[in-house]
Structure formats: structure tokens, C-alpha cells
Write a protein that holds these residues in place. Structure first.
Motif, PDB file in Angstrom:
ATOM      1  N   ASP A 116      -8.304  -3.453  -1.231  1.00  0.00           N
ATOM      2  CA  ASP A 116      -7.918  -3.356   0.177  1.00  0.00           C
ATOM      3  C   ASP A 116      -6.560  -4.019   0.429  1.00  0.00           C
ATOM      4  N   LYS A 123       0.823  -1.210   0.000  1.00  0.00           N
ATOM      5  CA  LYS A 123       0.000   0.000   0.000  1.00  0.00           C
ATOM      6  C   LYS A 123       0.856   1.258   0.000  1.00  0.00           C
ATOM      7  N   GLN A 174     -13.182  -5.041  -4.224  1.00  0.00           N
ATOM      8  CA  GLN A 174     -12.941  -4.417  -2.924  1.00  0.00           C
ATOM      9  C   GLN A 174     -11.815  -5.129  -2.182  1.00  0.00           C
ATOM     10  N   LYS A 175     -11.829  -6.437  -2.203  1.00  0.00           N
ATOM     11  CA  LYS A 175     -10.798  -7.210  -1.518  1.00  0.00           C
ATOM     12  C   LYS A 175      -9.424  -6.971  -2.160  1.00  0.00           C
TER      13      LYS A 175
END
Length: 549
Positions: A505, A316, A501-502
Motif C-alpha cells: 500500500d 506509486k 499489505q502495508k
């Protein structure tokens, strides 16, 4: 599918990339219809032509293909040619829809059965009719021939049979609601059974060619020079203009030579003209440059979950350390914008509403968030953060500049980053050969899917066994299997959104990247080609016509 080169070939940068730019996956995106970096709207079709043209020259930018056998055709060059010769049961249109084609209709009488009604007015170039035997043989070839690129799409197929004079029935081992749509790619290609049985492995070679039903027939392949096709006047789809009689596909790969050929009129048209020549082409009166929507993304894939990239916070933070907006504007000459999700808008398909809403909720302007990245990395254990992160890129001007920019951003947030530049001719080994790849952490890619369906994209990139899931990520396997077996579009779309979404994330296993537009140059003599990226499975050349100049 994967393209080794930016725009399918080695290109020079339109402008120099600055050291502050980095491509490490992008958190921004757009679902609008404006041309990237421009106020001009994207174009699906160029203006329709009216006059006839005896012969044109069209360049395929990736160079000469190894074969034109459609079962082994899965890249820009062979598909750009084959799409005009060999047709599929279903068709994917320039507005990214799927519709009947050689099959007039299809039905799904029970969860494991698909029935295809075939057109009765289709002939091969030798004048013989297309039959259910040809269709069933073509589908079984994809199912059983190990050299077929599309065989994996038949994994859930139990049997294929002619069940009527104009009918073929496919029975599945379990429900698969992606399979039918995949027949709009060469998973659904139809060839002449007799021709393949006669010529065997020589099909697709210069001396043999192919035998299909498309608007253009194979005429001649002169090694190192061109592949020539001629209009098939017995073609069934009379709604397509087919104003160009003969096309010579040439194989130039040098950017300067391509640009010069386009400007001089020696080359009448091309998809993906050199970025280094875009400014000249836009300013020239020798033709016109159009940009259209495309399911294309330049991105990075996580190839090694055991190293530092196995840590979600490292991924991230790395993703934050970017200026994706700058990359799109500068490196891609305004032809690229940050993508919000791993899947780009052109392939949202049946999940368009849900994916658009979710993409809007996570969209940013794509600029770097260096301070946020540093704060996130502060919580990562030192022994993890200190691990070396390696990126491999092919040895080409544009990809090397991108690699250097990525390294600069990684250095800026304190990551231990190494850039490895390898010969372009051997780069694909890093994608396909685990032995060559070794412990490489990240790989550069430009990606496009088979069809405008998000399940196709996800199945290739983020599901166990996917061709481009190099790290073996399995985080959405259960959701994907459930989605494939779900008939209701709305319920299936909800599962797709949950998968995206997974992936977002976790920032795994493919980073959101730079979504690209599709460019087409048409010389002053011709017009009509789709500007949208649809030339890999759709008979785009049948739309060409003359301008009268």
C-alpha cells in the motif's frame, strides 16, 4: 543477500532494451510454476547421474573470492564453493524447505530456549569426530566475532552452551522464532574448533583453507586460477551420490569466455550462465541448460525518504510507469516475471497460503499504466513533483540499459529524473556507506535472502537496522517484532501478510521487482545438480554424477 551484478556478474543484454521499458518496481506477478517467458516447467533437480567422474571444472561467475571462511561468506562465489565443504546444523533443501542436518533434531521447551541434538557419526576431514564443543564454539564465533557476516542473527541470543555429549542449548533474551530457521544458513555453520584456534585470521586463505565436515574437502587454492576440492570419502550422508571425485572451481567473469568454455567442454558446468549466451547454449548439443525456481528479485530500493520519493503518491505513480512484462521478456530473455509483492513466492514458507492469496489479489499483467500514473501525479503538490529523483546503477551493459529505460518512463510521466552510472567496482559503497550514498533517492539491487522464510527477507529489507533498508524505513517494526515472538505458524503468517499489505500500500521501502529463475548449464559428461537456487548453503555438487559420455 545482495548481488552487485545481474546474475552475479557483468552481462551483456540478451536483446536490446527498448526505450519504452522501465524498471521502477512492478505491480504484476506470478505464483505459478511455469518458466518465465516459456511453456517449459521449471526444474528442481536435473536428471540423476549414475557413473563416476574423476574430475570436472566448474566456473563461479562472480570471480575469485577474497576468502572461503564461511563466517565471512555471503555472496555467490564463496558460497557456491563453501556450500560443498562446510555444513550447517539445519539444511535448506532445493524445494525450499528446512530440515535437520548436523543436528538430528531440535526442541523449544520454553519460549527462550532451543536445544539441539547432534549427529554422532559426523567427522571432520582429518577424521576427528564433530563434537558439541565444535558446535558451541562455531555458534559463539558467529555471536562474538565482529567480522562474521551472520552475527546480527544472534542479536537475541543470551548464551550458547554444551549441555551434553551430543547436545547444545541456546538461551535467548526474548522469544525469536526466526533464529532456529536461520541455522540453515551459515549462521548455523559448524567448523573445527581446534583448526580455527590454531590458524586464527589465516583461516579461509589460500595457504590454510578451512576444516569442515562436508562432502568435499579443501585441497588447493591457486591464486588467479582455481580452487580445487576433493571428495571426502568419510562423509556421513551416504544418501548423496557423490559421484564426482574432484572439482576445480574456476573464476572466469567474461561472458564470451564463459560461453566459449561451456560450448567447448573446457568448463563442465556453471550456475548463472551468461544471458548473452543463452540462445547458443540452448541450441548446443555440448550440454543442456535447465531453469529452476529461485528466491531472486531485481528491484529498486528507496534510499531517501526526504526527497520526492518520500511522497507515497510519487512512489506509486513511479511504480505504475513500467512495462515489467516487457522487461522480463526482453531484458531478461524470458527469465524474469513481474513480482506481485516485495517478497517472492520461493520464500513464502510458512505464510504461503496467505501470501499467495494476497499476491493473487493485487496481481496485474505487469504492463505500463502511464495514464493512471499521470492522474495520480496530478494531485501531488508541484514543489514535491518537481524535486529531482536520482537513481544510481553500476556501470554494466544490462544495468545501464535498465537505468535508461527507467529514466525514459519517468520522463514520460513528468518526473524530474536523473540517472547516475558509477563504476561497478565501487557500487557497493552506495549500499553500505551513507556518506557515499548522500541524497541518492533510488538504488538498483538484485536480492536473495538467507533462507526460504519471509521474515528473513523482511528483516533485511524493511525493518529498522536491516542491512538493505538504506532509508531507515520503520513502518512495520512493530508487526515484525510481534511476528518474531509468535510461536504459532498461522498467527505469525497473518502478521506477515499484514506487513506485506502495508508495504504494498505504501510502495515502500523496496518496490516489487522482477523475479528471476535460476539457470544451470551441465556439459554432456555430468548431470544431477539442483536446478533450483539452492547452491549458496546446500551441498549441491554432491548430487552430481556422470552420464557415461
Amino acid at each position: 543477500m545482495y548481488s552487485l551484478h545481474p546474475r552475479g556478474r557483468a552481462t551483456a543484454l540478451a536483446v536490446a532494451a527498448t526505450a519504452t521499458l522501465a524498471l521502477a518496481g512492478c505491480s504484476g506477478g506470478t505464483s505459478g510454476k511455469e518458466s518465465n517467458g516459456s511453456t517449459e516447467a521449471l526444474t528442481t533437480f536435473t536428471p540423476r547421474g549414475s557413473g563416476s567422474v574423476e574430475r570436472i571444472t566448474w566456473n563461479v561467475f562472480q570471480g575469485e573470492p577474497q576468502t572461503i571462511d564461511p563466517f565471512q561468506s555471503a555472496d555467490y562465489t564463496p558460497n557456491m564453493i563453501n556450500s560443498n565443504m562446510c555444513e550447517t546444523l539445519l539444511a535448506q533443501t532445493p524445494d525450499f524447505r528446512i530440515k535437520p542436518n548436523l543436528a538430528t533434531s531440535y526442541s523449544n521447551p520454553d519460549p527462550t530456549t532451543w536445544v539441539y541434538k547432534l549427529r554422532g557419526d559426523v567427522t571432520f576431514w582429518d577424521g576427528s569426530p564433530m563434537t558439541a564443543d565444535d558446535v558451541a564454539w562455531s555458534m559463539r564465533h558467529n555471536l562474538t566475532d565482529k567480522s562474521s557476516f551472520y552475527g546480527y542473527l544472534y542479536a537475541n541470543v543470551a548464551s550458547i552452551a554444551k549441555t551434553g555429549a551430543g547436545e547444545v542449548t541456546v538461551r535467548l533474551k526474548k522469544p525469536d522464532y526466526l533464529f532456529n530457521d536461520e541455522l540453515a544458513s551459515f549462521a548455523g555453520v559448524v567448523v573445527q574448533k581446534k583448526f580455527y584456534e590454531q590458524h586464527g585470521k589465516k583461516v579461509g586463505t589460500p595457504g590454510v583453507g578451512v576444516m569442515c565436515t562436508g562432502p568435499y574437502r579443501f585441497d588447493k587454492w591457486t591464486r588467479g586460477q582455481s580452487i580445487s576440492v576433493g571428495r571426502y570419502d568419510g562423509y556421513w550422508n551416504t544418501s548423496l551420490p557423490r559421484k564426482v571425485k574432484n572439482i576445480d572451481f574456476t573464476f572466469l567473469t567474461d561472458d564470451s569466455a564463459i560461453t566459449s568454455g561451456l560450448l567447448s567442454g573446457q568448463i563442465d558446468g556453471t550456475y548463472g550462465p551468461p544471458m548473452a549466451g543463452l540462445a547458443q547454449l540452448k541450441a548446443s548439443s555440448a550440454g543442456k541448460l535447465y531453469s529452476g525456481p529461485a528466491p531472486l528479485a531485481v528491484t529498486l530500493v528507496v534510499a531517501n525518504q526526504k526527497g520526492a520519493m518520500g511522497n507515497a503518491d510519487v512512489r506509486k505513480a513511479f511504480q505504475m510507469a513500467i512495462d515489467c512484462k516487457g522487461i522480463g521478456d526482453q531484458v531478461f530473455a524470458g527469465e524474469g516475471t513481474p513480482a506481485s509483492l516485495q517478497t517472492v513466492p520461493a520464500v513464502y514458507g510458512f505464510a504461503k497460503d496467505g501470501l499467495t492469496s494476497y499476491a493473487d489479489s493485487v496481481r496485474t499483467d505487469g504492463s505500463a499504466k502511464t495514464d493512471e500514473a499521470k492522474k495520480l501525479l496530478a494531485g501531488v503538490p508541484a514543489h514535491v513533483k518537481s524535486k529531482k529523483i536520482s537513481l544510481v546503477v553500476p556501470q554494466q551493459a544490462e544495468t545501464q540499459q535498465l537505468g535508461l529505460a527507467i529514466k525514459a518512463a519517468a520522463d514520460k510521466i513528468g518526473l524530474n529524473f536523473t540517472l547516475n552510472v558509477v563504476p561497478a567496482t565501487g557500487y557497493s559503497n552506495y549500499l553500505y556507506d551513507p556518506g557515499t550514498r548522500g541524497s541518492t533517492d533510488l538504488l538498483y539491487t538484485q536480492f536473495w535472502p538467507n533462507i526460504p522464510n519471509p521474515l528473513d527477507w523482511l528483516g533485511l529489507t524493511a525493518v529498522t537496522g536491516g542491512t538493505f533498508n538504506q532509508s531507515g524505513y520503520n513502518g512495520i517494526d512493530g508487526l515484525y517484532a510481534e511476528a518474531i515472538g509468535t510461536k504459532d505458524d498461522s498467527a505469525r503468517a497473518e502478521l506477515v501478510v499484514r506487513m506485506e499489505q502495508k508495504l504494498h500500500d505504501e510502495m515502500n521501502p523496496m518496490f516489487p521487482g522482477i523475479q528471476l529463475t535460476n539457470d544451470v548449464w551441465l556439459g554432456s559428461r555430468i548431470t544431477g545438480a539442483p536446478a533450483a537456487f539452492d547452491y549458496v548453503y546446500y551441498p549441491w555438487a554432491a548430487h552430481l554424477g556422470g552420464t557415461g559420455k
